[in-house]
Design a protein around this motif. Structure first.
Motif, PDB file in Angstrom:
ATOM      1  N   SER A  69     -45.456 -63.573 -21.029  1.00 26.04           N
ATOM      2  CA  SER A  69     -46.447 -64.467 -21.632  1.00 26.04           C
ATOM      3  C   SER A  69     -47.881 -63.998 -21.421  1.00 26.04           C
ATOM      4  N   THR A  70     -48.079 -62.793 -20.904  1.00 28.54           N
ATOM      5  CA  THR A  70     -49.433 -62.314 -20.640  1.00 28.54           C
ATOM      6  C   THR A  70     -49.606 -60.867 -21.098  1.00 28.54           C
ATOM      7  N   GLN A  71     -50.859 -60.470 -21.207  1.00 33.11           N
ATOM      8  CA  GLN A  71     -51.257 -59.067 -21.233  1.00 33.11           C
ATOM      9  C   GLN A  71     -52.312 -58.881 -20.151  1.00 33.11           C
ATOM     10  N   HIS A  72     -52.600 -57.624 -19.817  1.00 35.78           N
ATOM     11  CA  HIS A  72     -53.642 -57.361 -18.825  1.00 35.78           C
ATOM     12  C   HIS A  72     -54.371 -56.065 -19.156  1.00 35.78           C
ATOM     13  N   TYR A  73     -55.511 -55.890 -18.526  1.00 35.83           N
ATOM     14  CA  TYR A  73     -56.420 -54.765 -18.781  1.00 35.83           C
ATOM     15  C   TYR A  73     -57.057 -54.382 -17.454  1.00 35.83           C
ATOM     16  N   ALA A  74     -56.804 -53.160 -16.998  1.00 38.43           N
ATOM     17  CA  ALA A  74     -57.388 -52.660 -15.748  1.00 38.43           C
ATOM     18  C   ALA A  74     -58.718 -51.978 -16.073  1.00 38.43           C
ATOM     19  N   ILE A  75     -59.811 -52.559 -15.614  1.00 35.68           N
ATOM     20  CA  ILE A  75     -61.140 -52.087 -16.008  1.00 35.68           C
ATOM     21  C   ILE A  75     -61.475 -50.786 -15.276  1.00 35.68           C
ATOM     22  N   GLN A  76     -61.792 -49.762 -16.039  1.00 30.63           N
ATOM     23  CA  GLN A  76     -62.087 -48.436 -15.481  1.00 30.63           C
ATOM     24  C   GLN A  76     -63.606 -48.245 -15.445  1.00 30.63           C
ATOM     25  N   ASP A  77     -64.258 -48.932 -14.505  1.00 32.83           N
ATOM     26  CA  ASP A  77     -65.718 -48.843 -14.392  1.00 32.83           C
ATOM     27  C   ASP A  77     -66.141 -48.318 -13.026  1.00 32.83           C
ATOM     28  N   TYR A  78     -65.216 -47.737 -12.277  1.00 33.62           N
ATOM     29  CA  TYR A  78     -65.504 -47.376 -10.884  1.00 33.62           C
ATOM     30  C   TYR A  78     -65.361 -45.878 -10.615  1.00 33.62           C
ATOM     31  N   PHE A  79     -64.868 -45.100 -11.571  1.00 34.38           N
ATOM     32  CA  PHE A  79     -64.693 -43.659 -11.369  1.00 34.38           C
ATOM     33  C   PHE A  79     -66.042 -43.014 -11.037  1.00 34.38           C
ATOM     34  N   PRO A  80     -66.103 -42.100 -10.052  1.00 36.62           N
ATOM     35  CA  PRO A  80     -65.004 -41.421  -9.355  1.00 36.62           C
ATOM     36  C   PRO A  80     -64.548 -42.080  -8.043  1.00 36.62           C
ATOM     37  N   ALA A  81     -64.922 -43.336  -7.795  1.00 36.53           N
ATOM     38  CA  ALA A  81     -64.358 -44.024  -6.630  1.00 36.53           C
ATOM     39  C   ALA A  81     -62.850 -44.177  -6.825  1.00 36.53           C
ATOM     40  N   ARG A  82     -62.147 -44.515  -5.738  1.00 38.73           N
ATOM     41  CA  ARG A  82     -60.687 -44.614  -5.775  1.00 38.73           C
ATOM     42  C   ARG A  82     -60.253 -46.072  -5.828  1.00 38.73           C
ATOM     43  N   ARG A  83     -59.155 -46.292  -6.550  1.00 39.98           N
ATOM     44  CA  ARG A  83     -58.470 -47.584  -6.514  1.00 39.98           C
ATOM     45  C   ARG A  83     -56.973 -47.282  -6.472  1.00 39.98           C
ATOM     46  N   ARG A  84     -56.318 -47.595  -5.356  1.00 42.19           N
ATOM     47  CA  ARG A  84     -54.895 -47.266  -5.193  1.00 42.19           C
ATOM     48  C   ARG A  84     -54.073 -48.550  -5.122  1.00 42.19           C
ATOM     49  N   MET A  85     -52.994 -48.567  -5.889  1.00 42.15           N
ATOM     50  CA  MET A  85     -52.155 -49.744  -6.014  1.00 42.15           C
ATOM     51  C   MET A  85     -50.682 -49.362  -5.922  1.00 42.15           C
ATOM     52  N   LEU A  86     -49.850 -50.317  -5.533  1.00 37.24           N
ATOM     53  CA  LEU A  86     -48.396 -50.193  -5.602  1.00 37.24           C
ATOM     54  C   LEU A  86     -47.861 -51.338  -6.453  1.00 37.24           C
ATOM     55  N   ARG A  87     -47.014 -50.997  -7.440  1.00 36.03           N
ATOM     56  CA  ARG A  87     -46.500 -52.018  -8.352  1.00 36.03           C
ATOM     57  C   ARG A  87     -44.975 -52.018  -8.358  1.00 36.03           C
ATOM     58  N   ALA A  88     -44.412 -53.196  -8.211  1.00 38.85           N
ATOM     59  CA  ALA A  88     -42.985 -53.426  -8.430  1.00 38.85           C
ATOM     60  C   ALA A  88     -42.844 -54.211  -9.731  1.00 38.85           C
ATOM     61  N   THR A  89     -41.848 -53.850 -10.541  1.00 43.12           N
ATOM     62  CA  THR A  89     -41.664 -54.465 -11.843  1.00 43.12           C
ATOM     63  C   THR A  89     -40.277 -55.064 -11.943  1.00 43.12           C
ATOM     64  N   VAL A  90     -40.218 -56.357 -12.241  1.00 41.47           N
ATOM     65  CA  VAL A  90     -38.958 -57.090 -12.322  1.00 41.47           C
ATOM     66  C   VAL A  90     -38.440 -57.026 -13.758  1.00 41.47           C
ATOM     67  N   ILE A  91     -37.193 -56.601 -13.914  1.00 41.74           N
ATOM     68  CA  ILE A  91     -36.591 -56.473 -15.239  1.00 41.74           C
ATOM     69  C   ILE A  91     -36.381 -57.862 -15.845  1.00 41.74           C
ATOM     70  N   GLY A  92     -36.655 -57.992 -17.138  1.00 45.99           N
ATOM     71  CA  GLY A  92     -36.506 -59.265 -17.831  1.00 45.99           C
ATOM     72  C   GLY A  92     -35.322 -59.280 -18.773  1.00 45.99           C
ATOM     73  N   ASP A  93     -35.430 -60.108 -19.791  1.00 46.88           N
ATOM     74  CA  ASP A  93     -34.371 -60.279 -20.770  1.00 46.88           C
ATOM     75  C   ASP A  93     -34.782 -59.662 -22.103  1.00 46.88           C
ATOM     76  N   VAL A  94     -33.867 -59.665 -23.062  1.00 48.95           N
ATOM     77  CA  VAL A  94     -34.158 -59.178 -24.407  1.00 48.95           C
ATOM     78  C   VAL A  94     -34.977 -60.245 -25.133  1.00 48.95           C
ATOM     79  N   PRO A  95     -36.182 -59.933 -25.617  1.00 45.29           N
ATOM     80  CA  PRO A  95     -36.996 -60.960 -26.271  1.00 45.29           C
ATOM     81  C   PRO A  95     -36.329 -61.520 -27.527  1.00 45.29           C
TER      82      PRO A  95
END
Length: 299
Positions: free
Chosen positions: A272-298
């Motif tokens: 039910s969402t979209q998202h946008y990661a704003i790239q306004d900080y380069f060359p500073a670092r932003r490190r993330m870890l993402r886990a993604t839960v599998i869903g159903d067939v839309p």
């Protein structure tokens, strides 16, 4: 019917009763969850209440959660089976975690509105992103309520979308990172997926606008649903409609913007969402870890 991590049912509003706090972040999307320690496994009541909060607010934010990679995997797995992403680099000990973020030489490229892995036959139910390192200024992320985006479309547009199908493809976004042989292998493993332009949320029944400019390439059956004079009409009208639908994610009234801090966790509903990661900080670092839960067939 009981709700389990692998067989979700509609969660009733009463399930929101829990010891943790829920503070809305914006009128249409997002809530910050307080008074909870995610280093401890969720009990059944906490799980049920958090799932209800996720479905209602679509984005949950947890601050000051100093958890390990293993704990993040266990926490995300409480909500369903986890995917292993075929392109992003993985955590060395936990392939379910993708490592996101560039460095002083390579900027991030997630700065486009999207829903994670919509190119899969079974796209993501939700994503859980943990901040390891971020700049003191910049690097925010925007989330968008796409159920609200659909609900506020003109009625004539909603009618025109009924029955339309869209094609979602991995390669336009990720193909530039691959060699010719890698592209061929990924195409064989992940052919384009076809999903409804407007999907029905399986837990709320909400209608959700489900196209995004990162992965949606074209409308499969536009010409079957619309009268056209010539081929040029068909192509131009289809592209105009798709561009109009892409732009709905950029409406500020449907959005919330999060400023990251280390040990912040964001958990959102990709259905039910979209998202946008704003790239306004380069060359500073932003490190993330993402886990993604599998869903159903839309549908």
């Amino acid at each position: 019917m009981e709700s389990t991590a692998h067989s979700p049912s509609i969660v009733r509003p009463g399930a929101l009763k829990s010891s943790f706090s829920v503070e809305p972040l914006a009128p249409t999307i997002g809530a910050e969850i307080g008074n909870i320690d995610l280093t401890s496994p969720l009990d059944d009541d906490q799980y049920t209440a958090l799932r209800a909060a996720l479905v209602k607010h679509k984005l949950l934010v947890f601050r000051d959660q100093d958890i390990s990679a293993a704990q993040q995997v266990a926490l995300a797995r409480r909500f369903g089976e986890l995917e292993v992403h075929p392109v992003f680099p993985h955590h060395p000990d936990h392939p379910e975690l993708v490592m996101l973020g560039g460095d002083s030489k390579i900027p991030g490229r997630e700065n486009i509105y999207h829903s994670d892995v919509s190119w899969r036959e079974r796209p993501s139910m939700g994503s859980m992103l943990r901040c390891l390192e971020c700049p003191s200024v910049g690097g925010d992320t925007i989330w968008v309520n796409m159920a609200e985006a659909y609900a506020r479309l003109p009625e004539s547009t909603r009618d025109a979308l009924d029955g339309l199908l869209a094609v979602h493809d991995l390669l336009p976004a990720f193909g530039t990172r691959m060699s010719t042989d890698e592209r061929a292998a990924r195409r064989a493993a992940f052919p384009p997926a076809v999903h409804p332009v407007v999907r029905t949320h399986p837990e709320t029944g909400e209608r959700v606008l489900y196209v995004n400019e990162a992965f949606t390439t074209h409308l499969l059956n536009y010409i079957e649903k619309n009268d056209v004079r010539f081929g040029i009409d068909f192509r131009l009208a289809e592209m105009d409609l798709l561009q109009y639908l892409y732009r709905q994610a950029a409406v500020p009234e449907y959005q919330v913007r999060l400023k990251w801090r280390p040990n912040t966790i964001a958990f959102w509903d990709n259905r039910s969402t979209q998202h946008y990661a704003i790239q306004d900080y380069f060359p500073a670092r932003r490190r993330m870890l993402r886990a993604t839960v599998i869903g159903d067939v839309p549908v």
